[in-house]
Design a protein around this motif. Sequence first.
Motif, PDB file in Angstrom:
ATOM      1  N   THR A 160      27.628  46.707  33.246  1.00  0.00           N
ATOM      2  CA  THR A 160      28.852  47.255  32.679  1.00  0.00           C
ATOM      3  C   THR A 160      29.570  48.226  33.584  1.00  0.00           C
ATOM      4  N   GLN A 161      28.900  48.783  34.601  1.00  0.00           N
ATOM      5  CA  GLN A 161      29.567  49.780  35.452  1.00  0.00           C
ATOM      6  C   GLN A 161      30.605  49.114  36.340  1.00  0.00           C
ATOM      7  N   ALA A 162      31.834  49.608  36.327  1.00  0.00           N
ATOM      8  CA  ALA A 162      32.848  48.974  37.162  1.00  0.00           C
ATOM      9  C   ALA A 162      33.885  49.982  37.654  1.00  0.00           C
ATOM     10  N   SER A 205      31.392  42.306  47.459  1.00  0.00           N
ATOM     11  CA  SER A 205      31.471  42.096  46.009  1.00  0.00           C
ATOM     12  C   SER A 205      31.814  43.383  45.262  1.00  0.00           C
ATOM     13  N   THR A 206      31.160  44.495  45.622  1.00  0.00           N
ATOM     14  CA  THR A 206      31.435  45.743  44.901  1.00  0.00           C
ATOM     15  C   THR A 206      32.852  46.237  45.163  1.00  0.00           C
ATOM     16  N   LEU A 207      33.341  46.069  46.386  1.00  0.00           N
ATOM     17  CA  LEU A 207      34.688  46.561  46.716  1.00  0.00           C
ATOM     18  C   LEU A 207      35.755  45.702  46.038  1.00  0.00           C
ATOM     19  N   VAL A 208      35.600  44.391  46.074  1.00  0.00           N
ATOM     20  CA  VAL A 208      36.577  43.503  45.432  1.00  0.00           C
ATOM     21  C   VAL A 208      36.647  43.777  43.929  1.00  0.00           C
ATOM     22  N   VAL A 209      35.482  43.872  43.280  1.00  0.00           N
ATOM     23  CA  VAL A 209      35.456  44.129  41.837  1.00  0.00           C
ATOM     24  C   VAL A 209      36.040  45.506  41.529  1.00  0.00           C
ATOM     25  N   GLY A 210      35.707  46.501  42.352  1.00  0.00           N
ATOM     26  CA  GLY A 210      36.232  47.838  42.128  1.00  0.00           C
ATOM     27  C   GLY A 210      37.741  47.879  42.176  1.00  0.00           C
ATOM     28  N   ILE A 211      38.343  47.235  43.183  1.00  0.00           N
ATOM     29  CA  ILE A 211      39.806  47.214  43.299  1.00  0.00           C
ATOM     30  C   ILE A 211      40.421  46.410  42.161  1.00  0.00           C
ATOM     31  N   ALA A 212      39.789  45.288  41.799  1.00  0.00           N
ATOM     32  CA  ALA A 212      40.307  44.463  40.709  1.00  0.00           C
ATOM     33  C   ALA A 212      40.350  45.238  39.399  1.00  0.00           C
ATOM     34  N   HIS A 213      39.385  46.154  39.201  1.00  0.00           N
ATOM     35  CA  HIS A 213      39.343  46.935  37.964  1.00  0.00           C
ATOM     36  C   HIS A 213      40.234  48.177  38.017  1.00  0.00           C
ATOM     37  N   MET A 214      40.773  48.498  39.194  1.00  0.00           N
ATOM     38  CA  MET A 214      41.705  49.629  39.267  1.00  0.00           C
ATOM     39  C   MET A 214      42.984  49.320  38.496  1.00  0.00           C
ATOM     40  N   VAL A 254      47.569  38.401  40.898  1.00  0.00           N
ATOM     41  CA  VAL A 254      47.646  37.102  40.208  1.00  0.00           C
ATOM     42  C   VAL A 254      47.290  37.212  38.731  1.00  0.00           C
ATOM     43  N   GLY A 255      46.725  38.360  38.334  1.00  0.00           N
ATOM     44  CA  GLY A 255      46.494  38.601  36.917  1.00  0.00           C
ATOM     45  C   GLY A 255      45.474  37.679  36.278  1.00  0.00           C
ATOM     46  N   GLU A 256      45.886  36.988  35.197  1.00  0.00           N
ATOM     47  CA  GLU A 256      44.976  36.155  34.406  1.00  0.00           C
ATOM     48  C   GLU A 256      44.305  35.065  35.231  1.00  0.00           C
ATOM     49  N   LYS A 257      45.029  34.485  36.170  1.00  0.00           N
ATOM     50  CA  LYS A 257      44.470  33.401  36.977  1.00  0.00           C
ATOM     51  C   LYS A 257      43.252  33.857  37.786  1.00  0.00           C
ATOM     52  N   GLY A 258      43.209  35.141  38.125  1.00  0.00           N
ATOM     53  CA  GLY A 258      42.116  35.633  38.957  1.00  0.00           C
ATOM     54  C   GLY A 258      40.896  36.092  38.178  1.00  0.00           C
ATOM     55  N   VAL A 314      35.633  45.405  54.915  1.00  0.00           N
ATOM     56  CA  VAL A 314      36.397  46.269  54.008  1.00  0.00           C
ATOM     57  C   VAL A 314      37.859  45.839  53.971  1.00  0.00           C
ATOM     58  N   VAL A 315      38.441  45.565  55.138  1.00  0.00           N
ATOM     59  CA  VAL A 315      39.855  45.163  55.196  1.00  0.00           C
ATOM     60  C   VAL A 315      40.084  43.872  54.409  1.00  0.00           C
ATOM     61  N   PHE A 316      39.232  42.869  54.624  1.00  0.00           N
ATOM     62  CA  PHE A 316      39.376  41.607  53.889  1.00  0.00           C
ATOM     63  C   PHE A 316      39.181  41.821  52.389  1.00  0.00           C
ATOM     64  N   SER A 317      38.201  42.646  52.025  1.00  0.00           N
ATOM     65  CA  SER A 317      37.917  42.884  50.610  1.00  0.00           C
ATOM     66  C   SER A 317      39.074  43.577  49.914  1.00  0.00           C
ATOM     67  N   VAL A 318      39.739  44.490  50.627  1.00  0.00           N
ATOM     68  CA  VAL A 318      40.911  45.157  50.062  1.00  0.00           C
ATOM     69  C   VAL A 318      42.010  44.143  49.782  1.00  0.00           C
ATOM     70  N   PHE A 319      42.282  43.268  50.755  1.00  0.00           N
ATOM     71  CA  PHE A 319      43.276  42.214  50.538  1.00  0.00           C
ATOM     72  C   PHE A 319      42.896  41.340  49.341  1.00  0.00           C
ATOM     73  N   MET A 320      41.619  40.971  49.269  1.00  0.00           N
ATOM     74  CA  MET A 320      41.141  40.113  48.184  1.00  0.00           C
ATOM     75  C   MET A 320      41.301  40.802  46.828  1.00  0.00           C
ATOM     76  N   GLY A 321      40.902  42.062  46.747  1.00  0.00           N
ATOM     77  CA  GLY A 321      40.999  42.793  45.480  1.00  0.00           C
ATOM     78  C   GLY A 321      42.433  42.977  45.031  1.00  0.00           C
ATOM     79  N   VAL A 322      43.321  43.350  45.968  1.00  0.00           N
ATOM     80  CA  VAL A 322      44.732  43.538  45.631  1.00  0.00           C
ATOM     81  C   VAL A 322      45.351  42.216  45.186  1.00  0.00           C
TER      82      VAL A 322
END
Length: 418
Positions: free
Chosen positions: A416-418, A60-69, A168-172, A155-163
């Motif tokens: 709020t931390q992301a 969860s933390t890795l996916v959210v972190g990449i999504a916020h990059m 997909v932008g708004e849909k995600g 970690v590998v799966f989470s990176v794929f998920m976050g990227v």
Amino acid sequence: MAQRLTLYILIGMVLGIVAGLAMHAAVAEPALSLWAGYLTIPTDLFLRLIKMIIAPLVFSTLVVGIAHMGDTSALGRIGARTLGWFLGATLVSLTLGLIMVNLLQPGAHTGLALPPTGEGMGLDAKGFNLHDFFVHIVPASITEAMANNDILPIVVFSVFMGVALVAVGEKGKPLVAGIEALVAVMLKITDYVMRVAPIAVFAAIAHAVAINGAGILLTFGRFVGSFYLTLGVLWAVLIGAGFVMLGGRARSLVRLIREPTLLAFSTASSEAAYPRLLEALEVFGVPRRIASFVLPLGYSFNLDGSMIYMTFATLFIAQAYGIDISIGQQILMVLILMVTSKGMAGVPRASLVVIAAVMGHFHIPEAGLLLVLAVDQFLDMGRSGTNVIGNAVATAVVAKWEGALTPPRERLDLDTQA
């Protein structure tokens, strides 16, 4: 809360030593093994609770972190800087172990009874290879990786998920919001789990001392003392590097990671410290998007305590058997370990397997591992604490390189931390 927990863990350690010594003196075998075995229940339950939360917390933390990059190119830059630091830290740790074991000569004239050279450990050293490591990185099933708490495939799966979520932008966005809620829930569960840590620490220390007694530390005193002195030098190097890279803020980092380091040391499990270490780094000012990426990688590739143990233990055994390893061969040993140690992730009893494989290259009897096994619990405590310090410094430095380090906070804002 953090300061009280640190105090309670220290109290648990002291009481565990007292209880273990009392049990060792008052109870004879086979009753001693039986009663000491019951002491493993609280520790095992605590470590299972930790394992229960690590996979969803990393995901969860890795996916959210990449999504916020937002910019996935930042991911490659952070990854390159992270792996560069890890390789440097690995080389320093292996070399320092080599230097210290040559200076201190803990294996010379030990007076210990050496195991017969033909005796084996039952370790599948030949089955340890880079092919299996690279195949292992990519999960065949993310549910299987999570069930096994296999950090690197997660970690590998989470990176794929976050990227993909970024792409997909708004849909995600609804999915990102849901995973952010999962982060907050997992951190709250972490808080609940940590409240029983002092009990687990008491039980772990009491069990180790009850079974082995204080006498084993005297018997192997030269080896154990030399290794902890070596770890002390490595701690000074790691923290010194922190001061060079972070300046005066490194003092705050050292203060914040005391609790996770102590937790890893007392339970002999760096994994037990992961959730608290993640929180400590965020309080220090490392953004979650960086901490949640660098830290899981560190648990796979940046085990400084394990690295220094490999060269130290291997040459200790060679010294005990009177086997001379030339300087050229020792340099070759470091180079071999630089490569093979990166395949440790997911290998049962990884440190011993890697050491056994390297010993074969230099004709050192595998039976010599029986020497270090006698005190491995006490050595593992130091290795685990060192792994935590190394990963904390690495994560903070990468955040500084990224120009993302923020001022320290008094408390962690879970929402709020992301």
